[in-house]
Write a protein that holds these residues in place. Structure first.
Motif, mmCIF file in Angstrom:
data_model
loop_
_atom_site.group_PDB
_atom_site.id
_atom_site.type_symbol
_atom_site.label_atom_id
_atom_site.label_comp_id
_atom_site.label_asym_id
_atom_site.label_seq_id
_atom_site.Cartn_x
_atom_site.Cartn_y
_atom_site.Cartn_z
ATOM 1 N N GLN A 1 49.751 35.724 39.353
ATOM 2 C CA GLN A 1 48.472 35.698 40.543
ATOM 3 C C GLN A 1 47.283 36.041 39.786
ATOM 4 O OE1 GLN A 1 48.855 34.712 43.614
ATOM 5 N NE2 GLN A 1 46.908 35.164 44.000
ATOM 6 N N PRO B 1 43.349 37.138 40.530
ATOM 7 C CA PRO B 1 42.530 37.928 41.343
ATOM 8 C C PRO B 1 41.359 37.075 41.912
ATOM 9 C CG PRO B 1 42.025 38.630 39.169
ATOM 10 C CD PRO B 1 43.009 37.680 39.050
ATOM 11 N N GLU B 2 40.663 37.413 42.697
ATOM 12 C CA GLU B 2 39.426 36.920 43.232
ATOM 13 C C GLU B 2 38.408 37.136 42.198
ATOM 14 O OE1 GLU B 2 38.600 35.601 46.220
ATOM 15 O OE2 GLU B 2 40.335 36.113 47.249
ATOM 16 N N PRO B 3 37.750 35.946 41.942
ATOM 17 C CA PRO B 3 37.185 35.027 42.993
ATOM 18 C C PRO B 3 38.163 33.542 42.721
ATOM 19 C CG PRO B 3 35.870 34.808 41.225
ATOM 20 C CD PRO B 3 36.604 35.970 40.889
ATOM 21 N N ASN C 1 42.084 33.819 43.309
ATOM 22 C CA ASN C 1 43.168 34.025 44.306
ATOM 23 C C ASN C 1 44.172 32.990 44.528
ATOM 24 O OD1 ASN C 1 44.239 35.599 46.173
ATOM 25 N ND2 ASN C 1 43.152 34.729 47.915
ATOM 26 N N PHE C 2 44.573 32.354 43.332
ATOM 27 C CA PHE C 2 45.777 31.486 43.449
ATOM 28 C C PHE C 2 46.886 32.092 42.354
ATOM 29 C CE2 PHE C 2 43.095 29.517 40.144
ATOM 30 C CZ PHE C 2 44.068 29.143 39.278
ATOM 31 N N TRP D 1 41.161 42.229 35.534
ATOM 32 C CA TRP D 1 40.062 42.207 36.163
ATOM 33 C C TRP D 1 39.510 43.546 36.828
ATOM 34 C CZ3 TRP D 1 45.198 41.899 37.635
ATOM 35 C CH2 TRP D 1 45.516 42.346 38.778
ATOM 36 N N HIS E 1 41.501 24.340 42.476
ATOM 37 C CA HIS E 1 41.308 25.404 43.357
ATOM 38 C C HIS E 1 39.931 25.615 43.528
ATOM 39 C CE1 HIS E 1 45.662 26.377 42.523
ATOM 40 N NE2 HIS E 1 45.649 26.526 43.988
#
Length: 185
Positions: free
Chosen positions: A170, A172-174, A176-177, A150, A57
């Motif tokens: 899931q 989180p950013e950075p 995001n997958f 996070w 990713h």
């Protein structure tokens, strides 16, 4: 094992860490010295599973195993991360206890006895939040779950999410997958 009743300086810790045998990890977190067994083969497989997904990713990042990070917990601290995710080349030229400011994610995998897991669940979580590492991913083999923390603020992570091994978690950013945890069981 941790030493909680002895005052120790950073220089004393560094001498102790240098003298430790290869089969032990020595860390200095929250003003305490922590001694844990070196990583086993399952740790390496967890790192491979997580690294493969992150790199697919985010090919600009790499998971660096067994990376020493200077963390600001309590007094100057030293944490050896099972995996520090950073831009490719970030650690080039850095000392063995590196600056964590360019590390967006740290991965820890519990090992040893249940008592050792407390270091990963609490002490390292708080140290990484104080170092403002954006995301902390815990692979908790004792509880058969993954936990992501996070959004550090004021020395604490503001958010947490959990998934049992086999479920997706899931990130989180950075990132995001959805991390597939099937191979972590």
């Amino acid at each position: 094992m941790s030493v909680t009743d002895a005052e120790i300086t950073l220089a004393e810790f560094e001498a102790l860490e240098q003298a430790a045998p290869d089969n032990l990890h020595v860390e200095f977190i929250g003003g305490r010295v922590h001694v844990t067994p070196a990583r086993d083969g399952d740790h390496s497989e967890v790192a491979r599973t997580v690294a493969t997904q992150i790199i697919s990713h985010r090919p600009d990042l790499w998971l660096y195993e067994e990376r020493g990070l200077a963390v600001p917990s309590y007094r100057a601290g030293r944490a050896r991360a099972d995996g520090a995710v950073a831009p490719v080349g970030y650690f080039k030229g850095q000392p063995s206890w590196s600056d964590p400011s360019g590390v967006p994610l740290v991965v820890e995998t519990t090992s040893g006895c249940e008592g050792d897991a407390r270091v990963d669940r609490l002490d390292k979580r708080d140290a990484y939040a104080q170092a403002e590492i954006a995301v902390y991913l815990l692979i908790d083999r004792h509880k058969s779950e993954t936990v992501v923390h996070w959004s550090p603020a004021n020395g604490r992570y503001q958010h947490e999410s959990r998934a049992a091994f086999g479920a997706e978690l899931q990130l989180p950013e950075p990132f995001n997958f959805a991390l597939d945890t099937t191979d972590l069981a």
